[in-house]
Motif scaffolding. Structure first.
Motif, mmCIF file in Angstrom:
data_model
loop_
_atom_site.group_PDB
_atom_site.id
_atom_site.type_symbol
_atom_site.label_atom_id
_atom_site.label_comp_id
_atom_site.label_asym_id
_atom_site.label_seq_id
_atom_site.Cartn_x
_atom_site.Cartn_y
_atom_site.Cartn_z
ATOM 1 N N PHE A 67 24.259 -10.213 14.572
ATOM 2 C CA PHE A 67 24.291 -11.664 14.643
ATOM 3 C C PHE A 67 25.336 -12.187 13.673
ATOM 4 C CE2 PHE A 67 19.917 -10.644 15.896
ATOM 5 C CZ PHE A 67 19.883 -11.258 17.129
ATOM 6 N N GLN A 68 26.066 -13.211 14.126
ATOM 7 C CA GLN A 68 27.079 -13.829 13.277
ATOM 8 C C GLN A 68 26.783 -15.319 13.196
ATOM 9 O OE1 GLN A 68 30.620 -12.874 15.371
ATOM 10 N NE2 GLN A 68 30.683 -10.756 14.656
ATOM 11 N N LEU A 69 26.702 -15.831 11.984
ATOM 12 C CA LEU A 69 26.440 -17.249 11.772
ATOM 13 C C LEU A 69 27.769 -17.956 11.572
ATOM 14 C CD1 LEU A 69 24.369 -19.515 11.352
ATOM 15 C CD2 LEU A 69 24.319 -18.888 8.938
ATOM 16 N N ALA A 70 28.064 -18.934 12.432
ATOM 17 C CA ALA A 70 29.320 -19.668 12.333
ATOM 18 C C ALA A 70 29.134 -21.023 11.663
ATOM 19 C CB ALA A 70 29.932 -19.852 13.718
ATOM 20 N N GLY A 71 27.933 -21.573 11.673
ATOM 21 C CA GLY A 71 27.690 -22.862 11.045
ATOM 22 C C GLY A 71 26.251 -23.297 11.210
ATOM 23 N N VAL A 72 25.889 -24.319 10.452
ATOM 24 C CA VAL A 72 24.543 -24.877 10.563
ATOM 25 C C VAL A 72 24.658 -26.372 10.832
ATOM 26 C CG1 VAL A 72 23.428 -23.137 9.136
ATOM 27 C CG2 VAL A 72 24.345 -25.164 8.064
ATOM 28 N N LEU A 73 23.686 -26.910 11.540
ATOM 29 C CA LEU A 73 23.656 -28.330 11.876
ATOM 30 C C LEU A 73 22.363 -28.926 11.342
ATOM 31 C CD1 LEU A 73 24.529 -27.505 15.499
ATOM 32 C CD2 LEU A 73 26.019 -28.894 14.093
ATOM 33 N N PRO A 128 29.770 -16.579 6.612
ATOM 34 C CA PRO A 128 30.791 -15.705 6.040
ATOM 35 C C PRO A 128 31.224 -16.195 4.660
ATOM 36 C CG PRO A 128 31.355 -16.337 8.282
ATOM 37 C CD PRO A 128 30.158 -17.131 7.895
ATOM 38 N N ALA A 129 31.538 -15.271 3.785
ATOM 39 C CA ALA A 129 31.911 -15.606 2.411
ATOM 40 C C ALA A 129 33.297 -16.237 2.334
ATOM 41 C CB ALA A 129 31.872 -14.356 1.542
ATOM 42 N N ALA A 130 34.100 -16.127 3.385
ATOM 43 C CA ALA A 130 35.466 -16.638 3.347
ATOM 44 C C ALA A 130 35.540 -18.156 3.366
ATOM 45 C CB ALA A 130 36.265 -16.070 4.517
ATOM 46 N N THR A 131 34.497 -18.823 3.815
ATOM 47 C CA THR A 131 34.530 -20.278 3.866
ATOM 48 C C THR A 131 34.369 -20.851 2.466
ATOM 49 O OG1 THR A 131 32.165 -20.394 4.275
ATOM 50 C CG2 THR A 131 33.597 -20.385 6.206
ATOM 51 N N GLU A 132 35.234 -21.803 2.107
ATOM 52 C CA GLU A 132 35.202 -22.373 0.763
ATOM 53 C C GLU A 132 34.081 -23.391 0.616
ATOM 54 O OE1 GLU A 132 39.015 -23.851 -0.309
ATOM 55 O OE2 GLU A 132 39.996 -21.969 0.136
ATOM 56 N N SER A 133 33.809 -24.159 1.654
ATOM 57 C CA SER A 133 32.734 -25.151 1.589
ATOM 58 C C SER A 133 31.732 -24.854 2.692
ATOM 59 C CB SER A 133 33.305 -26.559 1.746
ATOM 60 O OG SER A 133 33.890 -26.692 3.024
ATOM 61 N N PRO A 134 30.500 -25.265 2.508
ATOM 62 C CA PRO A 134 29.501 -25.006 3.547
ATOM 63 C C PRO A 134 29.873 -25.673 4.863
ATOM 64 C CG PRO A 134 28.462 -25.788 1.543
ATOM 65 C CD PRO A 134 29.928 -25.926 1.358
ATOM 66 N N THR A 135 29.606 -24.979 5.954
ATOM 67 C CA THR A 135 29.864 -25.525 7.281
ATOM 68 C C THR A 135 28.597 -26.218 7.734
ATOM 69 O OG1 THR A 135 31.286 -23.622 7.631
ATOM 70 C CG2 THR A 135 30.745 -24.943 9.557
ATOM 71 N N ILE A 136 28.411 -27.458 7.271
ATOM 72 C CA ILE A 136 27.228 -28.249 7.606
ATOM 73 C C ILE A 136 27.681 -29.535 8.266
ATOM 74 C CG2 ILE A 136 25.205 -29.438 6.695
ATOM 75 C CD1 ILE A 136 25.269 -27.510 4.354
ATOM 76 N N TYR A 137 27.063 -29.868 9.372
ATOM 77 C CA TYR A 137 27.405 -31.082 10.100
ATOM 78 C C TYR A 137 26.199 -31.993 10.124
ATOM 79 C CZ TYR A 137 31.051 -27.930 11.686
ATOM 80 O OH TYR A 137 32.072 -27.039 11.727
ATOM 81 N N MET A 138 26.400 -33.240 9.759
ATOM 82 C CA MET A 138 25.310 -34.242 9.797
ATOM 83 C C MET A 138 25.539 -35.136 10.998
ATOM 84 S SD MET A 138 23.242 -33.763 7.262
ATOM 85 C CE MET A 138 22.358 -35.279 7.056
#
Length: 139
Positions: A67-73, A128-138
């Motif tokens: 499983f690969q996590l690309a982002g959270v909403l 992934p650890a490569a992302t500098e900021s959390p991938t969170i969408y509001m």
């Protein structure tokens, strides 16, 4: 007269011995134990988590790591979803509680990870650890 002096000296000596013994045992029993590991305890095999899973009703098989996590909403109404992909399949948004595949469902969404449950065993999948900021969408 000499016998009373001898009694006093003996009493003083026994009292000093009692104080020294009491101090030794007080310090010994109240100090942190920093004994080195013996060779027998250092060579023991590590405890396997599978044993704990079996003890508490889980199954001994491990969760797949494809499983690969690309982002959270995160939704304003309190709902949450995650953008998850599997090896060989496209990314898709999955809400909490929905199945990812036949045996796996999304259990919880966190800021930088999700908890998935597969056959009764929970596992955490991180962004992934490569992302500098959390991938969170509001929304």
């Amino acid at each position: 007269m000499q016998s009373s002096a001898l009694v006093r000296i003996t009493s003083l000596t026994l009292f000093a011995l009692f104080c020294a013994t009491s101090t030794y045992w007080f310090i010994t029993l109240n100090s942190p134990h920093t004994t080195p590991l013996s060779a027998a305890s250092a060579s023991r095999a590590p405890v396997k988590v599978d044993y704990a899973n079996q003890l508490f009703g889980g199954q001994a098989n491990s969760v797949r790591s494809d499983f690969q996590l690309a982002g959270v909403l995160a939704l304003q109404e309190g709902g949450a979803a995650a953008i998850i992909g599997q090896a060989g399949k496209p990314l898709r948004a999955i809400s909490v509680g929905q199945p990812i595949d036949q045996n796996t469902r999304l259990n919880e969404v966190r800021a930088r990870s999700v908890i998935i449950e597969q056959s009764g065993i929970k596992s955490e999948v991180f962004l992934p650890a490569a992302t500098e900021s959390p991938t969170i969408y509001m929304r």
